[in-house]
Motif scaffolding. Structure first.
Motif, PDB file in Angstrom:
ATOM      1  N   ASN A 196      10.568   6.692   4.386  1.00  0.00           N
ATOM      2  CA  ASN A 196      10.988   7.511   5.534  1.00  0.00           C
ATOM      3  C   ASN A 196      12.081   6.798   6.336  1.00  0.00           C
ATOM      4  OD1 ASN A 196       9.273   9.630   4.935  1.00  0.00           O
ATOM      5  ND2 ASN A 196       7.662   8.940   6.317  1.00  0.00           N
ATOM      6  N   TYR A 197      11.933   5.481   6.492  1.00  0.00           N
ATOM      7  CA  TYR A 197      12.938   4.673   7.186  1.00  0.00           C
ATOM      8  C   TYR A 197      14.269   4.736   6.433  1.00  0.00           C
ATOM      9  CZ  TYR A 197      15.153   0.553   9.261  1.00  0.00           C
ATOM     10  OH  TYR A 197      16.025  -0.305   9.873  1.00  0.00           O
ATOM     11  N   ILE A 198      14.200   4.622   5.125  1.00  0.00           N
ATOM     12  CA  ILE A 198      15.399   4.692   4.284  1.00  0.00           C
ATOM     13  C   ILE A 198      16.085   6.041   4.446  1.00  0.00           C
ATOM     14  CG2 ILE A 198      16.182   4.809   1.867  1.00  0.00           C
ATOM     15  CD1 ILE A 198      13.931   2.690   1.306  1.00  0.00           C
ATOM     16  N   LYS A 199      15.306   7.081   4.397  1.00  0.00           N
ATOM     17  CA  LYS A 199      15.856   8.437   4.500  1.00  0.00           C
ATOM     18  C   LYS A 199      16.481   8.684   5.874  1.00  0.00           C
ATOM     19  CE  LYS A 199      14.637  13.278   3.886  1.00  0.00           C
ATOM     20  NZ  LYS A 199      13.563  14.232   3.606  1.00  0.00           N
ATOM     21  N   SER A 200      15.762   8.335   6.939  1.00  0.00           N
ATOM     22  CA  SER A 200      16.261   8.612   8.287  1.00  0.00           C
ATOM     23  C   SER A 200      17.470   7.754   8.649  1.00  0.00           C
ATOM     24  CB  SER A 200      15.155   8.448   9.325  1.00  0.00           C
ATOM     25  OG  SER A 200      14.731   7.115   9.394  1.00  0.00           O
ATOM     26  N   ASN A 201      17.610   6.576   8.036  1.00  0.00           N
ATOM     27  CA  ASN A 201      18.744   5.699   8.315  1.00  0.00           C
ATOM     28  C   ASN A 201      19.821   5.751   7.240  1.00  0.00           C
ATOM     29  OD1 ASN A 201      18.114   3.996  10.859  1.00  0.00           O
ATOM     30  ND2 ASN A 201      16.196   4.117   9.738  1.00  0.00           N
ATOM     31  N   LYS A 202      19.602   6.608   6.241  1.00  0.00           N
ATOM     32  CA  LYS A 202      20.586   6.883   5.186  1.00  0.00           C
ATOM     33  C   LYS A 202      20.966   5.654   4.359  1.00  0.00           C
ATOM     34  CE  LYS A 202      22.341  10.991   7.443  1.00  0.00           C
ATOM     35  NZ  LYS A 202      21.065  11.568   7.483  1.00  0.00           N
ATOM     36  N   PHE A 203      19.992   4.781   4.110  1.00  0.00           N
ATOM     37  CA  PHE A 203      20.232   3.656   3.212  1.00  0.00           C
ATOM     38  C   PHE A 203      20.321   4.194   1.792  1.00  0.00           C
ATOM     39  CE2 PHE A 203      18.231   1.270   6.723  1.00  0.00           C
ATOM     40  CZ  PHE A 203      19.173   0.269   6.877  1.00  0.00           C
ATOM     41  N   PRO A 204      21.172   3.608   0.950  1.00  0.00           N
ATOM     42  CA  PRO A 204      21.307   4.120  -0.412  1.00  0.00           C
ATOM     43  C   PRO A 204      20.107   3.791  -1.303  1.00  0.00           C
ATOM     44  CG  PRO A 204      22.696   2.194  -0.103  1.00  0.00           C
ATOM     45  CD  PRO A 204      22.118   2.540   1.244  1.00  0.00           C
ATOM     46  N   ASN A 205      19.341   2.739  -0.926  1.00  0.00           N
ATOM     47  CA  ASN A 205      18.204   2.347  -1.771  1.00  0.00           C
ATOM     48  C   ASN A 205      17.268   1.430  -0.978  1.00  0.00           C
ATOM     49  OD1 ASN A 205      19.325  -0.389  -1.962  1.00  0.00           O
ATOM     50  ND2 ASN A 205      20.819   0.535  -3.355  1.00  0.00           N
ATOM     51  N   ARG A 206      16.127   1.105  -1.573  1.00  0.00           N
ATOM     52  CA  ARG A 206      15.135   0.246  -0.925  1.00  0.00           C
ATOM     53  C   ARG A 206      15.665  -1.167  -0.712  1.00  0.00           C
ATOM     54  NH1 ARG A 206      10.068   2.356  -4.561  1.00  0.00           N
ATOM     55  NH2 ARG A 206       9.615   4.230  -3.327  1.00  0.00           N
ATOM     56  N   GLU A 242       0.839  -1.190   0.000  1.00  0.00           N
ATOM     57  CA  GLU A 242       0.000   0.000   0.000  1.00  0.00           C
ATOM     58  C   GLU A 242       0.883   1.253   0.000  1.00  0.00           C
ATOM     59  OE1 GLU A 242      -0.223  -2.498   2.186  1.00  0.00           O
ATOM     60  OE2 GLU A 242      -2.125  -3.429   1.623  1.00  0.00           O
ATOM     61  N   GLN A 243       0.340   2.338  -0.500  1.00  0.00           N
ATOM     62  CA  GLN A 243       1.078   3.600  -0.588  1.00  0.00           C
ATOM     63  C   GLN A 243       1.599   4.032   0.783  1.00  0.00           C
ATOM     64  OE1 GLN A 243       1.696   5.162  -3.524  1.00  0.00           O
ATOM     65  NE2 GLN A 243       2.976   6.630  -2.458  1.00  0.00           N
ATOM     66  N   GLU A 244       0.799   3.871   1.824  1.00  0.00           N
ATOM     67  CA  GLU A 244       1.208   4.266   3.177  1.00  0.00           C
ATOM     68  C   GLU A 244       2.408   3.432   3.654  1.00  0.00           C
ATOM     69  OE1 GLU A 244       1.499   6.098   6.883  1.00  0.00           O
ATOM     70  OE2 GLU A 244       0.629   6.748   4.986  1.00  0.00           O
ATOM     71  N   VAL A 245       2.412   2.137   3.355  1.00  0.00           N
ATOM     72  CA  VAL A 245       3.534   1.268   3.737  1.00  0.00           C
ATOM     73  C   VAL A 245       4.799   1.686   2.994  1.00  0.00           C
ATOM     74  CG1 VAL A 245       4.394  -1.113   3.711  1.00  0.00           C
ATOM     75  CG2 VAL A 245       2.013  -0.653   4.336  1.00  0.00           C
ATOM     76  N   LEU A 246       4.667   2.031   1.730  1.00  0.00           N
ATOM     77  CA  LEU A 246       5.814   2.497   0.952  1.00  0.00           C
ATOM     78  C   LEU A 246       6.355   3.815   1.527  1.00  0.00           C
ATOM     79  CD1 LEU A 246       7.688   2.028  -1.425  1.00  0.00           C
ATOM     80  CD2 LEU A 246       6.041   3.250  -2.862  1.00  0.00           C
ATOM     81  N   ARG A 247       5.457   4.691   1.943  1.00  0.00           N
ATOM     82  CA  ARG A 247       5.875   5.959   2.556  1.00  0.00           C
ATOM     83  C   ARG A 247       6.668   5.694   3.834  1.00  0.00           C
ATOM     84  NH1 ARG A 247       4.740   9.019   6.512  1.00  0.00           N
ATOM     85  NH2 ARG A 247       2.851   7.934   7.148  1.00  0.00           N
TER      86      ARG A 247
END
Length: 133
Positions: free
Chosen positions: A20-30, A11-16
């Motif tokens: 956000n998790y990726i951004k806050s933890n500075k992962f390079p990609n999904r 779902e769109q909310e799960v992807l969001r």
């Protein structure tokens, strides 16, 4: 290690939430974030099964507190088979940080961390476990 590609529908909310998790933890990609989350689940299963894990405990304390160092040393001697090494760092004139690296059954490491963190005079304790294989 062979990499396998697969598609995921969420779902769109799960992807969001994931983004956000990726951004806050500075992962390079999904892919890297999902890999990390899957490994985290596996590590937690090892803890629950009481398997051998690695751990680190960080303690902050005022080294002037009476008998504190003796109590910490006595507890650590009771777990000498699990403790790999420790590092003592002087943060300022009063406060020290000790980092203890350990390896053993998850329940034993948790017990060790709890005993050390509970010693009167400990300002803060943070425990982390990870898989060893």
């Amino acid at each position: 290690m062979n990499v396998v590609r697969f598609g995921v529908s969420v779902e769109q909310e799960v992807l969001r939430i994931l983004d956000n998790y990726i951004k806050s933890n500075k992962f390079p990609n999904r892919s890297q974030a999902i890999r990390h989350l899957i490994q985290k689940i596996e590590v937690e299963k090892q803890w629950d099964k009481n398997e051998v894990v690695g751990g680190s405990l960080t303690l902050v304390y005022d080294h002037h507190k009476r008998e504190l160092l003796d109590k910490l040393t006595k507890i650590q001697h009771n777990f000498h088979h699990e403790i790999l090494c420790s590092q003592h760092i002087h943060l300022d004139h009063n406060n020290c940080m000790e980092i203890i690296a350990m390896k053993g059954k998850a329940s034993v490491l948790k017990d060790l961390a709890n005993q050390l963190t509970a010693v009167k005079g400990i300002i803060h304790g943070a425990f982390s476990m990870t898989k060893v294989s």
